[in-house]
Design a protein around this motif. Structure first.
Motif, PDB file in Angstrom:
ATOM      1  N   GLY A 184       0.647  -1.214   0.147  1.00  0.00           N
ATOM      2  CA  GLY A 184       0.089   0.062   0.005  1.00  0.00           C
ATOM      3  C   GLY A 184       0.787   1.095  -0.046  1.00  0.00           C
ATOM      4  N   ARG A 185       2.012   1.142  -0.003  1.00  0.00           N
ATOM      5  CA  ARG A 185       3.042   2.410   0.361  1.00  0.00           C
ATOM      6  C   ARG A 185       3.693   2.819  -1.434  1.00  0.00           C
ATOM      7  NH1 ARG A 185       6.304   2.639   5.835  1.00  0.00           N
ATOM      8  NH2 ARG A 185       4.593   1.904   7.094  1.00  0.00           N
ATOM      9  N   PRO A 186       3.949   3.958  -1.365  1.00  0.00           N
ATOM     10  CA  PRO A 186       4.481   4.226  -2.899  1.00  0.00           C
ATOM     11  C   PRO A 186       5.963   3.183  -3.115  1.00  0.00           C
ATOM     12  CG  PRO A 186       4.110   6.230  -1.787  1.00  0.00           C
ATOM     13  CD  PRO A 186       4.045   5.052  -0.519  1.00  0.00           C
ATOM     14  N   PHE A 187       6.005   2.941  -4.530  1.00  0.00           N
ATOM     15  CA  PHE A 187       7.237   2.209  -4.743  1.00  0.00           C
ATOM     16  C   PHE A 187       8.369   3.096  -5.207  1.00  0.00           C
ATOM     17  CE2 PHE A 187       9.078  -0.657  -8.662  1.00  0.00           C
ATOM     18  CZ  PHE A 187       9.919  -0.899  -7.719  1.00  0.00           C
ATOM     19  N   ARG A 188       9.145   3.304  -4.291  1.00  0.00           N
ATOM     20  CA  ARG A 188      10.161   4.484  -4.110  1.00  0.00           C
ATOM     21  C   ARG A 188      11.249   4.073  -4.973  1.00  0.00           C
ATOM     22  NH1 ARG A 188      11.186   5.488   1.883  1.00  0.00           N
ATOM     23  NH2 ARG A 188      12.897   6.934   1.065  1.00  0.00           N
ATOM     24  N   THR A 189      12.303   5.303  -5.311  1.00  0.00           N
ATOM     25  CA  THR A 189      13.422   4.868  -6.038  1.00  0.00           C
ATOM     26  C   THR A 189      14.594   4.324  -5.164  1.00  0.00           C
ATOM     27  OG1 THR A 189      12.686   6.866  -7.524  1.00  0.00           O
ATOM     28  CG2 THR A 189      14.901   6.154  -7.802  1.00  0.00           C
ATOM     29  N   TYR A 190      14.648   5.018  -4.077  1.00  0.00           N
ATOM     30  CA  TYR A 190      15.950   4.567  -3.196  1.00  0.00           C
ATOM     31  C   TYR A 190      15.123   4.189  -1.846  1.00  0.00           C
ATOM     32  CZ  TYR A 190      19.953   5.662  -6.012  1.00  0.00           C
ATOM     33  OH  TYR A 190      21.119   5.714  -6.812  1.00  0.00           O
ATOM     34  N   ALA A 191      15.757   3.230  -1.175  1.00  0.00           N
ATOM     35  CA  ALA A 191      15.356   3.051   0.153  1.00  0.00           C
ATOM     36  C   ALA A 191      16.769   3.297   0.851  1.00  0.00           C
ATOM     37  CB  ALA A 191      15.102   1.625   0.610  1.00  0.00           C
ATOM     38  N   GLY A 192      17.024   4.545   1.367  1.00  0.00           N
ATOM     39  CA  GLY A 192      18.413   4.962   1.953  1.00  0.00           C
ATOM     40  C   GLY A 192      19.390   4.899   0.787  1.00  0.00           C
ATOM     41  N   THR A 193      20.236   4.296   0.691  1.00  0.00           N
ATOM     42  CA  THR A 193      21.368   4.147  -0.510  1.00  0.00           C
ATOM     43  C   THR A 193      21.048   2.973  -1.191  1.00  0.00           C
ATOM     44  OG1 THR A 193      22.951   3.197   0.814  1.00  0.00           O
ATOM     45  CG2 THR A 193      23.094   5.428   0.878  1.00  0.00           C
ATOM     46  N   ARG A 194      20.057   2.268  -1.154  1.00  0.00           N
ATOM     47  CA  ARG A 194      19.810   1.168  -2.106  1.00  0.00           C
ATOM     48  C   ARG A 194      18.874   1.378  -2.953  1.00  0.00           C
ATOM     49  NH1 ARG A 194      16.261  -3.465  -0.988  1.00  0.00           N
ATOM     50  NH2 ARG A 194      15.526  -2.735   0.775  1.00  0.00           N
ATOM     51  N   TYR A 195      19.150   1.258  -4.237  1.00  0.00           N
ATOM     52  CA  TYR A 195      18.378   1.521  -5.149  1.00  0.00           C
ATOM     53  C   TYR A 195      17.363   0.431  -5.651  1.00  0.00           C
ATOM     54  CZ  TYR A 195      17.259   2.371 -10.384  1.00  0.00           C
ATOM     55  OH  TYR A 195      16.667   2.547 -11.290  1.00  0.00           O
ATOM     56  N   LEU A 196      16.107   0.870  -5.880  1.00  0.00           N
ATOM     57  CA  LEU A 196      14.926  -0.177  -5.954  1.00  0.00           C
ATOM     58  C   LEU A 196      14.459   0.240  -7.114  1.00  0.00           C
ATOM     59  CD1 LEU A 196      13.076   0.643  -2.464  1.00  0.00           C
ATOM     60  CD2 LEU A 196      14.876  -1.020  -2.912  1.00  0.00           C
ATOM     61  N   GLY A 197      14.564   1.210  -7.765  1.00  0.00           N
ATOM     62  CA  GLY A 197      14.026   1.474  -9.414  1.00  0.00           C
ATOM     63  C   GLY A 197      12.554   1.868  -9.522  1.00  0.00           C
ATOM     64  N   GLY A 198      11.924   2.356  -8.377  1.00  0.00           N
ATOM     65  CA  GLY A 198      10.640   2.729  -8.453  1.00  0.00           C
ATOM     66  C   GLY A 198      10.344   4.087  -8.730  1.00  0.00           C
ATOM     67  N   TYR A 199       9.070   4.465  -8.512  1.00  0.00           N
ATOM     68  CA  TYR A 199       8.672   5.771  -9.077  1.00  0.00           C
ATOM     69  C   TYR A 199       9.291   7.059  -8.190  1.00  0.00           C
ATOM     70  CZ  TYR A 199       5.880   2.968 -11.928  1.00  0.00           C
ATOM     71  OH  TYR A 199       5.318   2.023 -12.964  1.00  0.00           O
ATOM     72  N   SER A 200       8.586   6.863  -6.723  1.00  0.00           N
ATOM     73  CA  SER A 200       8.917   8.042  -5.850  1.00  0.00           C
ATOM     74  C   SER A 200       8.397   7.507  -4.420  1.00  0.00           C
ATOM     75  CB  SER A 200       8.166   9.193  -6.293  1.00  0.00           C
ATOM     76  OG  SER A 200       7.948  10.347  -5.061  1.00  0.00           O
ATOM     77  N   ASP A 201       8.704   7.980  -3.313  1.00  0.00           N
ATOM     78  CA  ASP A 201       8.409   7.903  -2.080  1.00  0.00           C
ATOM     79  C   ASP A 201       7.088   8.517  -1.729  1.00  0.00           C
ATOM     80  OD1 ASP A 201       9.781  10.248  -1.991  1.00  0.00           O
ATOM     81  OD2 ASP A 201      10.785   9.927  -0.248  1.00  0.00           O
ATOM     82  N   HIS A 202       6.509   9.186  -2.479  1.00  0.00           N
ATOM     83  CA  HIS A 202       5.281  10.131  -2.584  1.00  0.00           C
ATOM     84  C   HIS A 202       4.393   9.447  -3.516  1.00  0.00           C
ATOM     85  CE1 HIS A 202       6.601  13.207   0.451  1.00  0.00           C
ATOM     86  NE2 HIS A 202       7.604  12.559   0.175  1.00  0.00           N
ATOM     87  N   PHE A 203       3.017   9.435  -3.336  1.00  0.00           N
ATOM     88  CA  PHE A 203       2.059   9.515  -4.373  1.00  0.00           C
ATOM     89  C   PHE A 203       1.678  10.814  -4.686  1.00  0.00           C
ATOM     90  CE2 PHE A 203       0.643   5.424  -2.035  1.00  0.00           C
ATOM     91  CZ  PHE A 203       0.961   4.574  -3.019  1.00  0.00           C
ATOM     92  N   PRO A 204       1.255  10.857  -5.920  1.00  0.00           N
ATOM     93  CA  PRO A 204       0.767  12.312  -6.503  1.00  0.00           C
ATOM     94  C   PRO A 204      -0.801  12.616  -5.842  1.00  0.00           C
ATOM     95  CG  PRO A 204       0.676  10.623  -8.278  1.00  0.00           C
ATOM     96  CD  PRO A 204       1.505  10.051  -7.213  1.00  0.00           C
ATOM     97  N   VAL A 205      -0.956  13.912  -5.546  1.00  0.00           N
ATOM     98  CA  VAL A 205      -2.372  14.048  -5.241  1.00  0.00           C
ATOM     99  C   VAL A 205      -3.058  15.031  -6.265  1.00  0.00           C
ATOM    100  CG1 VAL A 205      -1.795  14.043  -2.524  1.00  0.00           C
ATOM    101  CG2 VAL A 205      -1.586  16.270  -3.806  1.00  0.00           C
ATOM    102  N   PHE A 206      -4.340  15.016  -6.244  1.00  0.00           N
ATOM    103  CA  PHE A 206      -4.847  15.767  -7.247  1.00  0.00           C
ATOM    104  C   PHE A 206      -6.286  16.425  -6.737  1.00  0.00           C
ATOM    105  CE2 PHE A 206      -6.625  11.598  -7.523  1.00  0.00           C
ATOM    106  CZ  PHE A 206      -8.037  11.984  -7.842  1.00  0.00           C
ATOM    107  N   VAL A 207      -6.662  17.521  -7.450  1.00  0.00           N
ATOM    108  CA  VAL A 207      -7.981  18.038  -7.338  1.00  0.00           C
ATOM    109  C   VAL A 207      -8.981  17.875  -8.594  1.00  0.00           C
ATOM    110  CG1 VAL A 207      -9.483  20.181  -6.937  1.00  0.00           C
ATOM    111  CG2 VAL A 207      -7.532  19.428  -5.403  1.00  0.00           C
TER     112      VAL A 207
END
Length: 311
Positions: free
Chosen positions: A283-306
């Motif tokens: 349920g969490r964002p698929f992030r690019t890095y976890a600390g110095t470990r490369y995961l290859g994801g998108y971002s540690d945030h989800f985008p928000v919208f109106v």
């Protein structure tokens, strides 16, 4: 229907030159950041907006971004699908020590930029071993026209929570300054205000509550993300805590059914495709890095919208 979106894209940097020694950090602070990872990052961020387009039927007509480093990364991004060079860029280099900025992308067929500027803040440091001031990320202000209506847009990425939240007074000061600017704009006929960003505070924090009211304690702004936070909807996480630091705050004029844009709903775009594949972080964002470990994801945030309905 029109979408307005904000996205903290987590360290969108150009590839760094190779470090001189394997123990040296790269300029961005991202270990082993290179051309291949940079291009994957660009693809991932553009893919988020492709998914948003597929779900909602169109792209956001305005997008606020944070954690971008320089104009070139934005130029590379808007060349990709689904933007296809149809989006303009508003960006200024800030004096942030990590060289990360906020920026605005906009649909050139719908938006005319009238004016833009950065709002820069300096904070005194009481420490003889450092420079005598500290800088933070600029707030980006843009005045734009959409179907004859004027939108005043503020995009912010406020100082982070760290070291027992020593930055809270800085966030309070910046929000107070923005509030003053907003109040002066609300007196103008047919002008609307949108304040978006990563505030490093949740919607129920005192700093964000105060900004909604004028000096007579009349509510002049609405934060639709308060209800989402109450419903335990989150855009990012810190250890076990869900957070809704990413928000879009609107002038009450944007809730008027006769306005060219009228608020319909707010949301967090957390498509399954951009969520973590790790069961421990479901349920969490698929992030690019976890600390110095490369995961290859998108971002540690989800985008928000109106979402707005229009005349």
């Amino acid at each position: 229907m029109e979408l307005f979106s904000f996205y903290n894209v987590e360290n969108l940097f150009l590839p760094d030159p190779p470090p001189k020694h394997k123990l040296d950090p790269t300029i961005s602070g991202l270990r082993n950041w290179d051309e291949k990872r940079y291009k994957n990052k660009l693809f991932k961020i553009s893919h988020v907006f492709q998914l948003m387009k597929e779900k909602n039927g169109n792209l956001p007509f305005i997008i606020g971004l944070s954690e971008v480093s320089g104009r070139k990364v934005l130029e590379d991004l808007v060349q990709l699908e689904p933007f296809n060079s149809q989006y303009g860029i508003v960006h200024y280099n800030s004096m942030d020590e990590r060289k990360v900025d906020v920026a605005m992308l906009y649909d050139k067929d719908k938006i005319e930029v009238i004016d833009s500027e950065t709002i820069t803040y300096f904070f005194e440091i009481i420490d003889k071993n450092t420079e005598n001031y500290d800088t933070t990320r600029d707030v980006l202000y843009s005045k734009v026209k959409y179907k004859g209506a004027v939108l005043n847009i503020f995009i912010a990425h406020l100082p982070s929570k760290r070291e027992k939240d020593v930055n809270r007074p800085k966030r309070a000061f910046i929000l107070s300054e923005i509030r003053g600017r907003i109040l002066s704009l609300l007196d103008k006929d047919k002008e609307h205000v949108i304040l978006c960003g990563d505030f490093n505070e949740n919607p129920d924090d005192e700093n964000l509550k105060k900004i909604l009211f004028d000096d007579s304690q009349i509510k002049v702004l609405e934060n639709p993300f308060e209800a989402l936070f109450s419903a335990r909807k989150y855009s990012t996480f810190h250890y076990k805590s869900g957070l809704l630091f990413d928000q879009i705050i609107l002038s009450k004029s944007l809730f008027d059914g006769d306005a060219v844009l009228c608020f319909e709903k707010a949301g967090i775009f957390n498509s399954e495709k951009i969520r973590s594949r790790n069961r421990n972080f479901e349920g969490r964002p698929f992030r690019t890095y976890a600390g110095t470990r490369y995961l290859g994801g998108y971002s540690d945030h989800f985008p928000v919208f109106v979402e707005f309905t229009g005349l």
